[in-house]
Design an enzyme around this catalytic site. Structure first.
Site, mmCIF file in Angstrom:
data_model
loop_
_atom_site.group_PDB
_atom_site.id
_atom_site.type_symbol
_atom_site.label_atom_id
_atom_site.label_comp_id
_atom_site.label_asym_id
_atom_site.label_seq_id
_atom_site.Cartn_x
_atom_site.Cartn_y
_atom_site.Cartn_z
ATOM 1 N N ASP A 1 0.828 -1.202 0.000
ATOM 2 C CA ASP A 1 0.000 0.000 0.000
ATOM 3 C C ASP A 1 0.871 1.265 0.000
ATOM 4 O O ASP A 1 1.863 1.336 0.742
ATOM 5 C CB ASP A 1 -0.864 -0.027 1.277
ATOM 6 C CG ASP A 1 -1.992 0.980 1.254
ATOM 7 O OD1 ASP A 1 -2.874 0.863 0.384
ATOM 8 O OD2 ASP A 1 -1.998 1.884 2.111
ATOM 9 N N GLU B 1 2.129 -0.227 -4.805
ATOM 10 C CA GLU B 1 1.107 0.726 -5.234
ATOM 11 C C GLU B 1 1.762 2.096 -5.384
ATOM 12 O O GLU B 1 2.274 2.648 -4.406
ATOM 13 C CB GLU B 1 -0.027 0.824 -4.209
ATOM 14 C CG GLU B 1 -1.151 1.711 -4.726
ATOM 15 C CD GLU B 1 -2.061 2.302 -3.648
ATOM 16 O OE1 GLU B 1 -3.185 2.684 -3.977
ATOM 17 O OE2 GLU B 1 -1.626 2.397 -2.481
ATOM 18 N N HIS C 1 -10.099 -1.011 -6.204
ATOM 19 C CA HIS C 1 -11.114 -0.651 -5.214
ATOM 20 C C HIS C 1 -11.129 0.836 -4.879
ATOM 21 O O HIS C 1 -11.862 1.251 -3.990
ATOM 22 C CB HIS C 1 -10.864 -1.473 -3.953
ATOM 23 C CG HIS C 1 -9.533 -1.140 -3.327
ATOM 24 N ND1 HIS C 1 -8.333 -1.435 -3.921
ATOM 25 C CD2 HIS C 1 -9.225 -0.497 -2.179
ATOM 26 C CE1 HIS C 1 -7.349 -1.002 -3.173
ATOM 27 N NE2 HIS C 1 -7.861 -0.432 -2.099
ATOM 28 N N ASP C 2 -10.286 1.609 -5.540
ATOM 29 C CA ASP C 2 -10.230 3.047 -5.264
ATOM 30 C C ASP C 2 -10.758 3.892 -6.418
ATOM 31 O O ASP C 2 -10.908 5.105 -6.267
ATOM 32 C CB ASP C 2 -8.779 3.477 -5.002
ATOM 33 C CG ASP C 2 -8.233 2.887 -3.711
ATOM 34 O OD1 ASP C 2 -9.009 2.729 -2.749
ATOM 35 O OD2 ASP C 2 -7.019 2.573 -3.674
HETATM 36 C C1 NOJ Z 1 -4.462 2.985 -0.817
HETATM 37 C C2 NOJ Z 1 -5.576 1.995 -0.727
HETATM 38 O O1 NOJ Z 1 -5.729 1.360 -1.971
HETATM 39 C C3 NOJ Z 1 -6.800 2.749 -0.283
HETATM 40 O O2 NOJ Z 1 -7.962 1.972 -0.378
HETATM 41 C C4 NOJ Z 1 -6.562 3.235 1.109
HETATM 42 O O3 NOJ Z 1 -7.663 4.018 1.531
HETATM 43 C C5 NOJ Z 1 -5.290 4.076 1.189
HETATM 44 N N1 NOJ Z 1 -4.191 3.477 0.495
HETATM 45 C C6 NOJ Z 1 -4.866 4.225 2.605
HETATM 46 O O4 NOJ Z 1 -4.365 3.007 3.079
#
Ligand code: NOJ
Length: 530
Positions: free
Chosen positions: A203, A266, A327-328
């Site tokens: 992450d 990520e 998912h974002d």
């Molecule tokens: C990236 C994640 O993909 C997201 O869903 C999350 O809210 C933020 N990082 C904080 O961890």
């Protein structure tokens, strides 16, 4: 070369599961590990090679698992430690790799480390987090913003200092300049690697190190008022610091203590910065996620240009990758429309590099409108009404036409899409022309076609709405032609022509192509060239 015998994370397709929304086995309306185990045969039929699970660890769920309070447990919502072992065994038994989400940038404010850290200024864990004195006027130490709205600094009354949180105030950032923090997280990684996981998706890996002097971030001259407030300042000093590469390389070394594992990062950065995360001499992440397709304007010229930019930026020997959804971000079927979602599928599965697929995209799941009273996402709650909410891409998987789409026997934690009675995995599995059947065919073709896995990417001139390229391996070539428009068109095919291997409509197979390739509106075609 035998594709199956090569590195799995290069030749394979990765499938992201958002565990809360995949399959509920115990009727509480939230997906769980036992549910996932029951659906593994679906994934093997789809043909993917690895699954990545968004966080499953104990968490107060302020950010649905991205706020971890115990790195080495399983949240009871998702199951038990025994369920996890059963999942590893079942996945491996079905030749699926299992990738976990590692969230090292921040913990929950309920994590014992943070509870200790905030206990007193001289607590041994004080320096595990990022504490700073207020400015003389009592205000926050600098202008850094939380990605979820407001200042990134939270004042702690008890100890009179601010702590830094790049996300929610319930997600304090760990201090990655502290060697004890590094050691603790590397031990967490080893814990799961020993348990059999095949790697991590890390992450916000580009956030781990912050400016040593905590200088103010520059104001964003291009900020526009309809955008989320954190974009008002650039992240020059709060992310993507040169020293982060040392941490990424250390993580990679931990992963490499074990055979055949993968480190995925990520990273939301322009490609020229993104590729730095492969590390010096490729000592960094195996796959820094390439999110370029998530925000690119959907037209042939722009997509051709971004592929070229990425291909040119890649360091020698670096393995590329592509992501269509997560998912974002809003669902691809809603971003580009249902007809183009098929073209997008063909693009994802024929580009050079590992494809990552987001659950439900293979059945064309759409962004679901969430009524105000059912909003769950903290980002939407903090910054309402401008379209940042992420619940719409996290709705329950549409398995069938039965109650709650077969996702749960209880009340689903997020509403289902209202099209689930017709648009679901069961219906699409028995329809040979469905988008699911297209994904199955594309994944299968990729699995058995060296050109698609290891071939060079050779762009052809993009004319009008057609994006066309070759994938060439050992003198053999496939032509991929994608029509980004709803109008029919055609393109000239040089040389001896060839035979159609696959179209997005799952017809025309075996059709001879010579001189001219006709493309219907919204059609993608793969031609095996002679
Ligand atoms: C990236 C994640 O993909 C997201 O869903 C999350 O809210 C933020 N990082 C904080 O961890």
């Amino acid at each position: 070369m035998n594709i199956a015998a090569t590195v799995w994370w290069q030749a394979g397709t990765i499938y992201q599961i958002y565990p809360r929304s995949f399959q509920d086995a115990n009727g509480d309306g939230i997906g769980d590990l036992t549910g996932i185990i029951g659906r593994l045969p679906y994934l093997t039929r789809l043909g993917v090679d690895a699954i990545w699970l968004s966080p499953i660890f104990p968490s107060p769920m302020a950010d649905f698992g991205y706020d971890i309070s115990d790195y080495i447990g399983i949240d009871p919502i998702f199951g038990t430690s025994a369920d996890f072992d059963a999942l590893v065994a079942a996945a491996h038994g079905q030749r699926l790799k299992l990738i976990l989400d590692l969230v090292p940038n921040h913990t929950s404010d309920q994590h014992p480390w943070f509870l200790e850290s905030r206990g007193s200024r001289d607590n041994p864990k004080r320096d595990w987090y990022i504490w700073r004195d207020p400015k003389p006027d009592g205000s926050a130490p600098n202008n850094w913003m939380s990605e979820f709205g407001g200042s990134a600094w939270q004042f702690d009354d008890a100890t009179g200092q601010y702590y830094y949180h790049a996300f929610l105030d319930k997600q304090p950032d760990l201090n990655w300049r502290n060697p004890e923090v590094r050691h603790a997280i590397y031990e967490v990684m080893r814990f799961w690697l020993r348990r059999g996981v095949d790697g991590f998706r890390v992450d916000v890996i580009w956030h781990l190190i912050k400016d040593g002097e905590f200088r103010d971030n520059p104001v964003n001259p291009n900020f526009n008022a309809g955008r989320p407030p954190h974009e008002a300042v650039l992240t020059l000093h709060s992310a993507d610091q040169p020293e982060v590469q040392e941490v990424v390389a250390e993580m990679r070394r931990v992963v490499d203590e074990f055979d055949d594992r993968v480190l995925i990062g990520e990273v939301y950065l322009p490609v020229e910065r993104l590729v730095a995360y492969y590390g010096k001499d490729l000592s960094g992440a195996n796959l820094p996620f390439n999110f370029a397709l998530l925000s690119a304007p959907w037209n042939a010229r722009e997509i051709a240009a971004l592929i070229d930019r990425y291909e040119q930026a890649l360091p020698l020997g670096a393995w590329p990758n592509w992501v269509l959804g997560n998912h974002d971000r809003p669902r691809v079927a809603s971003r580009v429309g249902a007809a183009q979602a098929r073209v997008a599928a063909m693009l994802l599965l024929t580009l050079r590099g590992t494809p990552t697929l987001y659950y439900g995209d293979e059945i064309g799941m759409r962004q679901v409108a969430i009524p105000a009273e059912r909003v769950q996402d903290p980002f939407e709650k903090n910054v309402p009404g401008i379209g940042v909410g992420r619940d719409g891409c996290r709705t329950p998987m549409q398995w069938g036409a039965t109650d709650n789409a077969g996702f749960t026997s209880g009340e689903p934690w997020l509403p289902l899409a209202d099209d689930f009675a017709t648009d679901n995995a069961a219906a699409f599995a028995s329809d040979p022309h469905s988008i699911l059947s297209l994904y199955v065919k594309l994944i299968d073709l990729r699995k058995h076609t060296l050109e698609l896995v290891f071939g060079d990417y050779v762009p052809l001139q993009t004319a009008g709405d057609v994006l066309a390229y070759l994938r060439v391996y050992d003198g053999r070539a496939l032509l991929v032609a994608l029509n980004f428009s709803s109008e029919a068109t055609s393109m000239h095919v040089e040389g001896e022509g060839g035979e159609i291997a696959l179209t997005t409509e799952l017809d025309r197979r075996g059709e001879n192509v010579s001189g001219v390739l006709e493309l219907r509106g919204n059609e993608g075609v793969i031609v095996r060239l002679r």
